[in-house]
Scaffold this motif. Structure first.
Motif, PDB file in Angstrom:
ATOM      1  N   ARG A 176       0.866  -1.179   0.000  1.00 31.05           N
ATOM      2  CA  ARG A 176       0.000   0.000   0.000  1.00 31.05           C
ATOM      3  C   ARG A 176       0.902   1.228   0.000  1.00 31.05           C
ATOM      4  NH1 ARG A 176      -4.028  -1.788   4.872  1.00 31.05           N
ATOM      5  NH2 ARG A 176      -2.022  -2.054   5.920  1.00 31.05           N
ATOM      6  N   TRP A 177       0.598   2.169  -0.867  1.00 31.85           N
ATOM      7  CA  TRP A 177       1.489   3.304  -1.105  1.00 31.85           C
ATOM      8  C   TRP A 177       0.689   4.595  -1.088  1.00 31.85           C
ATOM      9  CZ3 TRP A 177       4.293   4.305  -6.429  1.00 31.85           C
ATOM     10  CH2 TRP A 177       5.150   5.406  -6.296  1.00 31.85           C
ATOM     11  N   VAL A 178       1.023   5.508  -0.190  1.00 34.60           N
ATOM     12  CA  VAL A 178       0.392   6.826  -0.159  1.00 34.60           C
ATOM     13  C   VAL A 178       1.085   7.705  -1.183  1.00 34.60           C
ATOM     14  CG1 VAL A 178      -0.245   8.817   1.245  1.00 34.60           C
ATOM     15  CG2 VAL A 178      -0.107   6.547   2.305  1.00 34.60           C
ATOM     16  N   LEU A 179       0.385   8.018  -2.259  1.00 37.52           N
ATOM     17  CA  LEU A 179       0.979   8.813  -3.328  1.00 37.52           C
ATOM     18  C   LEU A 179       1.040  10.282  -2.912  1.00 37.52           C
ATOM     19  CD1 LEU A 179      -0.835   7.229  -6.399  1.00 37.52           C
ATOM     20  CD2 LEU A 179       1.420   6.652  -5.466  1.00 37.52           C
ATOM     21  N   PRO A 180       2.149  10.977  -3.181  1.00 32.75           N
ATOM     22  CA  PRO A 180       2.294  12.358  -2.711  1.00 32.75           C
ATOM     23  C   PRO A 180       1.598  13.396  -3.579  1.00 32.75           C
ATOM     24  CG  PRO A 180       4.308  11.644  -3.779  1.00 32.75           C
ATOM     25  CD  PRO A 180       3.398  10.437  -3.745  1.00 32.75           C
ATOM     26  N   GLU A 181       1.203  13.031  -4.811  1.00 36.65           N
ATOM     27  CA  GLU A 181       0.670  14.018  -5.742  1.00 36.65           C
ATOM     28  C   GLU A 181      -0.808  14.299  -5.480  1.00 36.65           C
ATOM     29  OE1 GLU A 181       4.293  12.387  -7.055  1.00 36.65           O
ATOM     30  OE2 GLU A 181       2.409  11.291  -6.772  1.00 36.65           O
ATOM     31  N   ALA A 186      -2.518  12.084  -9.819  1.00 40.11           N
ATOM     32  CA  ALA A 186      -2.202  10.684  -9.510  1.00 40.11           C
ATOM     33  C   ALA A 186      -3.148   9.740 -10.252  1.00 40.11           C
ATOM     34  CB  ALA A 186      -2.293  10.456  -8.003  1.00 40.11           C
ATOM     35  N   LEU A 187      -4.425  10.087 -10.286  1.00 38.33           N
ATOM     36  CA  LEU A 187      -5.404   9.231 -10.956  1.00 38.33           C
ATOM     37  C   LEU A 187      -5.142   9.164 -12.454  1.00 38.33           C
ATOM     38  CD1 LEU A 187      -7.911   7.483 -10.662  1.00 38.33           C
ATOM     39  CD2 LEU A 187      -9.309   9.559 -10.769  1.00 38.33           C
ATOM     40  N   ASP A 188      -4.784  10.289 -13.069  1.00 35.38           N
ATOM     41  CA  ASP A 188      -4.459  10.280 -14.491  1.00 35.38           C
ATOM     42  C   ASP A 188      -3.253   9.384 -14.772  1.00 35.38           C
ATOM     43  OD1 ASP A 188      -6.521  11.977 -15.088  1.00 35.38           O
ATOM     44  OD2 ASP A 188      -5.279  13.742 -15.456  1.00 35.38           O
ATOM     45  N   ALA A 189      -2.239   9.464 -13.921  1.00 33.76           N
ATOM     46  CA  ALA A 189      -1.049   8.631 -14.121  1.00 33.76           C
ATOM     47  C   ALA A 189      -1.391   7.149 -13.975  1.00 33.76           C
ATOM     48  CB  ALA A 189       0.041   9.030 -13.133  1.00 33.76           C
ATOM     49  N   LEU A 190      -2.176   6.811 -12.981  1.00 32.38           N
ATOM     50  CA  LEU A 190      -2.588   5.409 -12.803  1.00 32.38           C
ATOM     51  C   LEU A 190      -3.427   4.941 -13.981  1.00 32.38           C
ATOM     52  CD1 LEU A 190      -3.506   5.402  -8.998  1.00 32.38           C
ATOM     53  CD2 LEU A 190      -1.446   4.461 -10.053  1.00 32.38           C
ATOM     54  N   ALA A 191      -4.270   5.829 -14.514  1.00 37.20           N
ATOM     55  CA  ALA A 191      -5.099   5.469 -15.666  1.00 37.20           C
ATOM     56  C   ALA A 191      -4.235   5.170 -16.891  1.00 37.20           C
ATOM     57  CB  ALA A 191      -6.084   6.596 -15.968  1.00 37.20           C
ATOM     58  N   PHE A 239       7.845   0.049 -10.524  1.00 41.44           N
ATOM     59  CA  PHE A 239       6.539   0.699 -10.697  1.00 41.44           C
ATOM     60  C   PHE A 239       6.646   2.195 -10.432  1.00 41.44           C
ATOM     61  CE2 PHE A 239       2.549   2.423  -9.293  1.00 41.44           C
ATOM     62  CZ  PHE A 239       1.678   1.966 -10.275  1.00 41.44           C
ATOM     63  N   ALA A 240       7.418   2.580  -9.426  1.00 41.38           N
ATOM     64  CA  ALA A 240       7.570   4.005  -9.112  1.00 41.38           C
ATOM     65  C   ALA A 240       8.153   4.763 -10.299  1.00 41.38           C
ATOM     66  CB  ALA A 240       8.456   4.181  -7.877  1.00 41.38           C
ATOM     67  N   LYS A 241       9.069   4.130 -11.045  1.00 39.03           N
ATOM     68  CA  LYS A 241       9.626   4.783 -12.234  1.00 39.03           C
ATOM     69  C   LYS A 241       8.557   4.913 -13.316  1.00 39.03           C
ATOM     70  CE  LYS A 241      13.459   4.680 -15.514  1.00 39.03           C
ATOM     71  NZ  LYS A 241      12.559   5.075 -16.611  1.00 39.03           N
ATOM     72  N   ARG A 242       7.772   3.842 -13.539  1.00 36.09           N
ATOM     73  CA  ARG A 242       6.708   3.917 -14.539  1.00 36.09           C
ATOM     74  C   ARG A 242       5.685   4.986 -14.154  1.00 36.09           C
ATOM     75  NH1 ARG A 242       6.744  -1.680 -13.753  1.00 36.09           N
ATOM     76  NH2 ARG A 242       4.586  -1.738 -12.995  1.00 36.09           N
ATOM     77  N   TYR A 243       5.383   5.053 -12.880  1.00 32.71           N
ATOM     78  CA  TYR A 243       4.419   6.041 -12.384  1.00 32.71           C
ATOM     79  C   TYR A 243       4.955   7.460 -12.599  1.00 32.71           C
ATOM     80  CZ  TYR A 243       1.711   8.738  -8.964  1.00 32.71           C
ATOM     81  OH  TYR A 243       0.942   9.699  -8.347  1.00 32.71           O
ATOM     82  N   ALA A 244       6.234   7.687 -12.300  1.00 29.15           N
ATOM     83  CA  ALA A 244       6.831   9.009 -12.501  1.00 29.15           C
ATOM     84  C   ALA A 244       6.797   9.399 -13.975  1.00 29.15           C
ATOM     85  CB  ALA A 244       8.267   9.026 -11.970  1.00 29.15           C
ATOM     86  N   ASP A 245       7.080   8.439 -14.867  1.00 30.78           N
ATOM     87  CA  ASP A 245       7.027   8.721 -16.299  1.00 30.78           C
ATOM     88  C   ASP A 245       5.605   9.066 -16.730  1.00 30.78           C
ATOM     89  OD1 ASP A 245       9.732   8.226 -16.482  1.00 30.78           O
ATOM     90  OD2 ASP A 245       9.481   6.157 -17.210  1.00 30.78           O
ATOM     91  N   ALA A 246       4.614   8.342 -16.189  1.00 33.48           N
ATOM     92  CA  ALA A 246       3.218   8.619 -16.532  1.00 33.48           C
ATOM     93  C   ALA A 246       2.787   9.984 -16.016  1.00 33.48           C
ATOM     94  CB  ALA A 246       2.314   7.521 -15.967  1.00 33.48           C
ATOM     95  N   LEU A 247       3.271  10.373 -14.841  1.00 34.51           N
ATOM     96  CA  LEU A 247       2.971  11.699 -14.307  1.00 34.51           C
ATOM     97  C   LEU A 247       3.516  12.798 -15.213  1.00 34.51           C
ATOM     98  CD1 LEU A 247       3.719  11.484 -10.477  1.00 34.51           C
ATOM     99  CD2 LEU A 247       1.543  12.143 -11.497  1.00 34.51           C
ATOM    100  N   ALA A 248       4.656  12.535 -15.825  1.00 38.65           N
ATOM    101  CA  ALA A 248       5.322  13.556 -16.634  1.00 38.65           C
ATOM    102  C   ALA A 248       4.695  13.719 -18.012  1.00 38.65           C
ATOM    103  CB  ALA A 248       6.806  13.215 -16.770  1.00 38.65           C
ATOM    104  N   GLU A 249       3.837  12.788 -18.408  1.00 35.45           N
ATOM    105  CA  GLU A 249       3.212  12.896 -19.734  1.00 35.45           C
ATOM    106  C   GLU A 249       2.296  14.107 -19.786  1.00 35.45           C
ATOM    107  OE1 GLU A 249       1.464   9.524 -21.631  1.00 35.45           O
ATOM    108  OE2 GLU A 249       2.774   8.121 -20.571  1.00 35.45           O
ATOM    109  N   ALA A 250       2.439  14.875 -20.840  1.00 31.37           N
ATOM    110  CA  ALA A 250       1.609  16.068 -21.017  1.00 31.37           C
ATOM    111  C   ALA A 250       0.406  15.742 -21.907  1.00 31.37           C
ATOM    112  CB  ALA A 250       2.431  17.188 -21.637  1.00 31.37           C
ATOM    113  N   GLY A 251      -0.586  16.620 -21.847  1.00 30.22           N
ATOM    114  CA  GLY A 251      -1.734  16.466 -22.706  1.00 30.22           C
ATOM    115  C   GLY A 251      -2.841  15.649 -22.066  1.00 30.22           C
TER     116      GLY A 251
END
Length: 294
Positions: free
Chosen positions: A198-203, A208-213, A261-273
């Protein structure tokens, strides 16, 4: 005399206290350097502690007291004051107002006001006043996880059979929990017949939801073979994703998968648009998989 005036005079004569208005604060730990860890200790971790430091003004008023933040105290008490002057403040308590930060600050201040060793009276609704952000020297929490609640005890209580019996009952409720180094505020735990990360996301929740999506649409939301994304819950204004894991794998086996997973999540957070159609569908699916249990 008007009816309203009569009621006011009656209240004054009977010594009734003015009703305290409760205000809900959705992110009580906002502004603290370790906001996700405060949330994790309150919502995820059974037995842990961390030292706290008063700000200079309170040190000048009350002295440089030793203060410990605890996940939970005996009988879920808000605070304890030992005879040696050591103060413990409990994060997980039975009664609370709409502002957890204000509750915790009042618990700590109430413990400072009483004589060492005396019971600490803490109001269920403290009303307006200082919050944690106002009374502490802020910084990263130095967290220690415990296998038992022996850290509650003052030395003179260690041999008391009643205390020991209470301690044994509390210890029996602890489930194995490990703080993972791979991500801030990420914890592995094993409960009967299940294991989780279980991970408390800081964003912010929306980001955070967009990145997970995006990760869900790409099929990369799990932690690897044999794992399952179980869903997520909201806690104090932050999202907490939960993964089901094989029960027999130890906590250390999940450091690398969580780091990946944290790296994939960070990359997804950085996606624009905006999200594409697949990610939008995944987002709706994630909203339907919100958990209610911790």
């Amino acid at each position: 005399m008007s009816k309203r005036r009569k009621n006011q005079r009656a209240a004054e004569s009977t010594g009734k206290r003015e009703r305290v208005r409760d205000i809900f604060v959705p992110r009580p730990f906002e502004g603290l350097a370790d906001e996700p860890e405060w949330i994790a200790l309150r919502e995820l971790v059974p037995a842990a502690s961390a030292p706290l430091r008063l700000n200079p003004a309170l040190v000048e008023e009350y002295g440089d007291r030793s203060i410990t933040l605890a996940t939970v105290l005996p009988m879920a008490a808000p605070a304890m004051s030992r005879t040696d002057g050591h103060i413990l403040v409990g994060l997980q308590r039975h009664l609370q107002s709409g502002d957890v930060s204000r509750d915790l600050a009042e618990s700590l201040l109430s413990a400072l006001r009483v004589e060492p060793g005396a019971p600490v009276p803490v109001p269920p609704l403290p009303g307006p006043g200082p919050r944690l952000q106002d009374i502490l020297v802020d910084g990263p929490l130095e967290i220690t996880l415990h296998e038992g609640f022996e850290f509650w005890l003052a030395p003179e209580a260690a041999g008391d059979p009643t205390v020991q019996a209470s301690l044994e009952r509390a210890n029996a409720a602890i489930y194995p929990t490990v703080r993972l180094a791979a991500a801030r505020a990420a914890y592995w735990c094993r409960v009967p017949e299940k294991a989780h990360v279980r991970w408390v996301l800081p964003e912010d929740e929306e980001a955070a939801l967009d990145a997970l999506a995006r990760l869900s649409a790409a099929g990369s939301l799990t932690l690897g073979e044999g794992t399952r994304f179980a869903g997520m819950f909201r806690a104090h204004g932050r999202l907490v994703p939960v993964w089901d894991l094989p029960e027999d794998a130890p906590a250390g086996d999940w450091e690398d998968p969580v780091a990946d997973f944290a790296k994939r999540y960070a990359d997804a957070l950085a996606e624009a648009g905006p999200l594409d159609a697949a990610a939008r569908r995944s987002r709706q699916g994630l909203l339907g998989r919100q958990l209610t249990l911790r």
